[in-house]
Design a protein around this motif. Structure first.
Motif, PDB file in Angstrom:
ATOM      1  N   ALA A   1       7.169  -3.843   3.448  1.00 59.23           N
ATOM      2  CA  ALA A   1       6.293  -2.852   2.819  1.00 59.23           C
ATOM      3  C   ALA A   1       5.061  -3.537   2.226  1.00 59.23           C
ATOM      4  O   ALA A   1       5.168  -4.596   1.600  1.00 59.23           O
ATOM      5  CB  ALA A   1       7.054  -2.100   1.738  1.00 59.23           C
ATOM      6  N   GLN A   2       3.906  -2.926   2.415  1.00 56.95           N
ATOM      7  CA  GLN A   2       2.649  -3.516   1.973  1.00 56.95           C
ATOM      8  C   GLN A   2       2.101  -2.769   0.764  1.00 56.95           C
ATOM      9  O   GLN A   2       2.393  -1.593   0.544  1.00 56.95           O
ATOM     10  CB  GLN A   2       1.608  -3.450   3.107  1.00 56.95           C
ATOM     11  N   VAL A   3       1.263  -3.462  -0.035  1.00 56.26           N
ATOM     12  CA  VAL A   3       0.495  -2.826  -1.083  1.00 56.26           C
ATOM     13  C   VAL A   3      -0.952  -3.269  -0.941  1.00 56.26           C
ATOM     14  O   VAL A   3      -1.228  -4.434  -0.631  1.00 56.26           O
ATOM     15  CB  VAL A   3       1.042  -3.163  -2.492  1.00 56.26           C
ATOM     16  N   ASP A   4      -1.878  -2.316  -1.114  1.00 62.21           N
ATOM     17  CA  ASP A   4      -3.306  -2.582  -0.928  1.00 62.21           C
ATOM     18  C   ASP A   4      -4.045  -2.126  -2.179  1.00 62.21           C
ATOM     19  O   ASP A   4      -3.958  -0.962  -2.568  1.00 62.21           O
ATOM     20  CB  ASP A   4      -3.814  -1.838   0.309  1.00 62.21           C
ATOM     21  N   VAL A   5      -4.759  -3.039  -2.837  1.00 62.66           N
ATOM     22  CA  VAL A   5      -5.483  -2.723  -4.069  1.00 62.66           C
ATOM     23  C   VAL A   5      -6.960  -2.538  -3.751  1.00 62.66           C
ATOM     24  O   VAL A   5      -7.567  -3.357  -3.047  1.00 62.66           O
ATOM     25  CB  VAL A   5      -5.315  -3.844  -5.107  1.00 62.66           C
ATOM     26  N   GLN A   6      -7.525  -1.464  -4.301  1.00 63.59           N
ATOM     27  CA  GLN A   6      -8.935  -1.180  -4.080  1.00 63.59           C
ATOM     28  C   GLN A   6      -9.592  -0.845  -5.413  1.00 63.59           C
ATOM     29  O   GLN A   6      -9.114   0.046  -6.135  1.00 63.59           O
ATOM     30  CB  GLN A   6      -9.109  -0.017  -3.099  1.00 63.59           C
ATOM     31  N   LEU A   7     -10.673  -1.539  -5.765  1.00 67.42           N
ATOM     32  CA  LEU A   7     -11.463  -1.212  -6.945  1.00 67.42           C
ATOM     33  C   LEU A   7     -12.500  -0.179  -6.556  1.00 67.42           C
ATOM     34  O   LEU A   7     -13.194  -0.329  -5.540  1.00 67.42           O
ATOM     35  CB  LEU A   7     -12.147  -2.460  -7.500  1.00 67.42           C
ATOM     36  N   ILE A   8     -12.593   0.905  -7.344  1.00 65.35           N
ATOM     37  CA  ILE A   8     -13.497   2.000  -6.987  1.00 65.35           C
ATOM     38  C   ILE A   8     -14.404   2.339  -8.173  1.00 65.35           C
ATOM     39  O   ILE A   8     -14.191   1.879  -9.293  1.00 65.35           O
ATOM     40  CB  ILE A   8     -12.726   3.260  -6.543  1.00 65.35           C
ATOM     41  N   ASN A   9     -15.406   3.147  -7.881  1.00 65.17           N
ATOM     42  CA  ASN A   9     -16.338   3.677  -8.900  1.00 65.17           C
ATOM     43  C   ASN A   9     -17.024   2.569  -9.699  1.00 65.17           C
ATOM     44  O   ASN A   9     -17.313   2.735 -10.890  1.00 65.17           O
ATOM     45  CB  ASN A   9     -15.616   4.634  -9.858  1.00 65.17           C
TER      46      ASN A   9
ATOM     47  N   VAL B   1      12.799   6.770  -4.905  1.00 65.97           N
ATOM     48  CA  VAL B   1      11.654   6.568  -4.014  1.00 65.97           C
ATOM     49  C   VAL B   1      11.898   5.305  -3.198  1.00 65.97           C
ATOM     50  O   VAL B   1      12.259   4.260  -3.749  1.00 65.97           O
ATOM     51  CB  VAL B   1      10.333   6.431  -4.801  1.00 65.97           C
ATOM     52  N   THR B   2      11.682   5.407  -1.881  1.00 66.33           N
ATOM     53  CA  THR B   2      11.772   4.248  -0.999  1.00 66.33           C
ATOM     54  C   THR B   2      10.438   4.057  -0.286  1.00 66.33           C
ATOM     55  O   THR B   2       9.922   4.988   0.345  1.00 66.33           O
ATOM     56  CB  THR B   2      12.894   4.417   0.037  1.00 66.33           C
ATOM     57  N   LEU B   3       9.877   2.862  -0.402  1.00 62.40           N
ATOM     58  CA  LEU B   3       8.687   2.475   0.361  1.00 62.40           C
ATOM     59  C   LEU B   3       9.199   1.667   1.537  1.00 62.40           C
ATOM     60  O   LEU B   3       9.638   0.528   1.394  1.00 62.40           O
ATOM     61  CB  LEU B   3       7.742   1.656  -0.521  1.00 62.40           C
ATOM     62  N   ASP B   4       9.183   2.278   2.716  1.00 57.39           N
ATOM     63  CA  ASP B   4       9.823   1.703   3.894  1.00 57.39           C
ATOM     64  C   ASP B   4       9.052   0.495   4.425  1.00 57.39           C
ATOM     65  O   ASP B   4       7.918   0.223   4.009  1.00 57.39           O
ATOM     66  CB  ASP B   4       9.967   2.762   4.984  1.00 57.39           C
ATOM     67  N   ALA B   5       9.681  -0.184   5.366  1.00 54.19           N
ATOM     68  CA  ALA B   5       9.098  -1.420   5.905  1.00 54.19           C
ATOM     69  C   ALA B   5       7.746  -1.191   6.563  1.00 54.19           C
ATOM     70  O   ALA B   5       6.915  -2.096   6.609  1.00 54.19           O
ATOM     71  CB  ALA B   5      10.077  -2.048   6.895  1.00 54.19           C
ATOM     72  N   THR B   6       7.520   0.019   7.095  1.00 54.43           N
ATOM     73  CA  THR B   6       6.268   0.325   7.798  1.00 54.43           C
ATOM     74  C   THR B   6       5.212   0.930   6.882  1.00 54.43           C
ATOM     75  O   THR B   6       4.132   1.298   7.347  1.00 54.43           O
ATOM     76  CB  THR B   6       6.544   1.293   8.956  1.00 54.43           C
ATOM     77  N   SER B   7       5.498   1.036   5.593  1.00 50.36           N
ATOM     78  CA  SER B   7       4.593   1.734   4.674  1.00 50.36           C
ATOM     79  C   SER B   7       3.548   0.799   4.074  1.00 50.36           C
ATOM     80  O   SER B   7       3.755  -0.414   3.966  1.00 50.36           O
ATOM     81  CB  SER B   7       5.392   2.380   3.537  1.00 50.36           C
ATOM     82  N   THR B   8       2.424   1.403   3.690  1.00 51.21           N
ATOM     83  CA  THR B   8       1.413   0.725   2.878  1.00 51.21           C
ATOM     84  C   THR B   8       1.050   1.645   1.726  1.00 51.21           C
ATOM     85  O   THR B   8       0.656   2.789   1.936  1.00 51.21           O
ATOM     86  CB  THR B   8       0.149   0.400   3.689  1.00 51.21           C
TER      87      THR B   8
ATOM     88  N   ILE C   1       6.604  10.507   7.490  1.00 53.12           N
ATOM     89  CA  ILE C   1       6.362   9.487   8.516  1.00 53.12           C
ATOM     90  C   ILE C   1       4.922   8.992   8.514  1.00 53.12           C
ATOM     91  O   ILE C   1       4.663   7.805   8.739  1.00 53.12           O
ATOM     92  CB  ILE C   1       6.760  10.039   9.894  1.00 53.12           C
ATOM     93  N   ASP C   2       3.962   9.873   8.258  1.00 47.44           N
ATOM     94  CA  ASP C   2       2.553   9.488   8.369  1.00 47.44           C
ATOM     95  C   ASP C   2       1.863   9.469   7.004  1.00 47.44           C
ATOM     96  O   ASP C   2       2.525   9.400   5.977  1.00 47.44           O
ATOM     97  CB  ASP C   2       1.858  10.423   9.357  1.00 47.44           C
ATOM     98  N   GLU C   3       0.540   9.536   6.994  1.00 50.86           N
ATOM     99  CA  GLU C   3      -0.205   9.328   5.752  1.00 50.86           C
ATOM    100  C   GLU C   3      -0.032  10.490   4.783  1.00 50.86           C
ATOM    101  O   GLU C   3      -0.174  11.653   5.145  1.00 50.86           O
ATOM    102  CB  GLU C   3      -1.689   9.122   6.053  1.00 50.86           C
ATOM    103  N   ILE C   4       0.224  10.149   3.513  1.00 53.04           N
ATOM    104  CA  ILE C   4       0.414  11.135   2.456  1.00 53.04           C
ATOM    105  C   ILE C   4      -0.664  10.936   1.398  1.00 53.04           C
ATOM    106  O   ILE C   4      -0.859   9.836   0.878  1.00 53.04           O
ATOM    107  CB  ILE C   4       1.804  11.004   1.810  1.00 53.04           C
TER     108      ILE C   4
END
Length: 397
Positions: free
Chosen positions: A303-311, A265-272, A229-232
């Motif tokens: 369902a959302q996807v968030d891209v982050q460039l690091i390092n 694997v299911t990425l639910d409607a509330t997931s990011t 349900i929460d952050e993994i």
């Protein structure tokens, strides 16, 4: 008792038994309304039974041990452990219906904790340690709660949650490296949770609520399901052929990492889903790898996807990142919110990043940058056309 008292038969006391000396019991039964110990209590066998409804056992010394299979049972009384007061039980701990065990800073160490008799376990502060490699905690009542900063730890034991059986932990929960939590339709609620061992589902749909770091294994058995349900976070493995559903934030890997799934694997409607990119190689960006040839990745509407460039990584022309690889031939079901085939994900340092759901062998999901060509119309045509072009296949894990 101020001297030495040994009971290997039956000792029944309807009042209070106060021990400031040494009490030895190797067998038999001790039944008392209340037991107060300021001395030494050596319980190496038999049964200790408390009957007083107001107070079961008061531990006044720093250690109170029941060893060699001794059974502790409080029927209607209350056992309280304060700071630096420790109750150690080599056998199983049973809390009978109407009984209460309260920890206010002390510690309970027991081979197994059995709440099937329907008692009350109130864990305000302190530590619960489980030592039995066979069975750590058996929950037979609908709810079993550890509150107000509780630390729950199973070292080498197994905690089992069946259908409609719930473990609620207000503080932190930890499964140590050899510990196991088995779920068969039950639920775990925790303020925060660290899995260094194994979470296993065997049947039904089980749920875990609370931010969880997965360092060990989550084994979702075929025909069962696990809803997170929460952050993994973390770089553990999702084994088994069952279905894993993410409803909160999913941050695969550990800056970055590849997470392998044995089932659907299911990425639910509330997931990011957060994808970190630190370079071009598979090891340098977050990846989801569905290793079962029958597995399906489902992306629910919203369902959302968030891209982050690091390092310090920056994009360039003609780059591709296959972040969801599906070993079989099943195409992804659904798309991320607002992102269809070839749509713009965002602009990073002047470079546009797009998404494709037909990458790799044709059913993988990737982010890609455009090929450098003069002219805006040519660039636009290439962006659209890339959705049908074959892309370089990255190696599987």
């Amino acid at each position: 008792n101020i001297g030495t008292l040994t009971n290997d038969g039956t000792l029944t006391n309807s009042g209070t038994l106060t021990n400031s000396g040494t009490f030895n019991q190797n067998a038999g039964r001790l039944t008392t309304g209340e037991l107060f110990t300021g001395g030494t209590f050596n319980f190496s066998g038999g049964t200790l039974e408390i009957t007083n409804a107001s107070q079961a056992l008061t531990v006044g010394s720093t250690e109170f041990s029941l060893t060699n299979g001794a059974s502790f049972n409080t029927d209607a009384g209350t056992t309280t452990l304060a700071t630096d007061q420790n109750l150690e039980i080599a056998g199983a701990t049973n809390i009978a219906n109407g009984g209460t065990l309260t920890l206010d800073g002390g510690s309970l160490t027991t081979a197994g904790l059995d709440n099937t008799l329907g008692g009350t376990f109130t864990f305000n502060t302190g530590t619960l340690g489980i030592t039995d490699s066979g069975q750590a905690l058996t929950i037979g009542a609908n709810y079993f709660s550890l509150t107000n900063g509780t630390t729950f730890n199973t070292d080498t034991g197994t905690t089992t949650l069946g259908t409609n059986e719930h473990l609620n932990i207000a503080g932190a929960a930890t499964i140590a490296s050899d510990g196991v939590l088995t779920m068969a339709g039950g639920s775990l609620t925790s303020g925060s949770f660290t899995n260094n061992g194994t979470i296993r589902t065997t049947s039904g749909t089980s749920t875990v609520a609370g931010d969880m770091q997965v360092n060990g294994t989550i084994d979702v058995g075929l025909g069962s399901g696990l809803v997170l349900i929460d952050e993994i976070t973390g770089s553990g493995t999702f084994a088994g052929g069952g279905e894993v559903t993410f409803q909160g934030n999913f941050r695969p890997g550990t800056s970055p990492g590849t997470i392998e799934f044995g089932g659907d694997v299911t990425l639910d409607a509330t997931s990011t889903t957060f994808i970190e990119i630190a370079g071009l190689s598979d090891a340098e960006f977050d990846r989801l790898f569905l290793s079962n040839s029958d597995a399906t990745l489902t992306i629910a509407s919203g369902a959302q996807v968030d891209v982050q460039l690091i390092n310090g990584f920056s994009l360039d022309f003609n780059q591709e990142f296959i972040f969801a690889e599906i070993a079989g031939s099943n195409a992804p079901v659904g798309t991320f919110s607002g992102l269809g085939e070839g749509d713009l994900v965002g602009n990073f340092g002047g470079f546009d990043l797009f998404i494709s759901y037909s990458a790799g062998t044709g059913n993988d999901i990737s982010f890609f940058t455009s090929v450098p060509e003069p002219g805006a119309l040519v660039m636009f045509g290439l962006v659209v056309g890339l959705s049908g072009m074959g892309r370089r296949r990255r190696r599987s894990v």
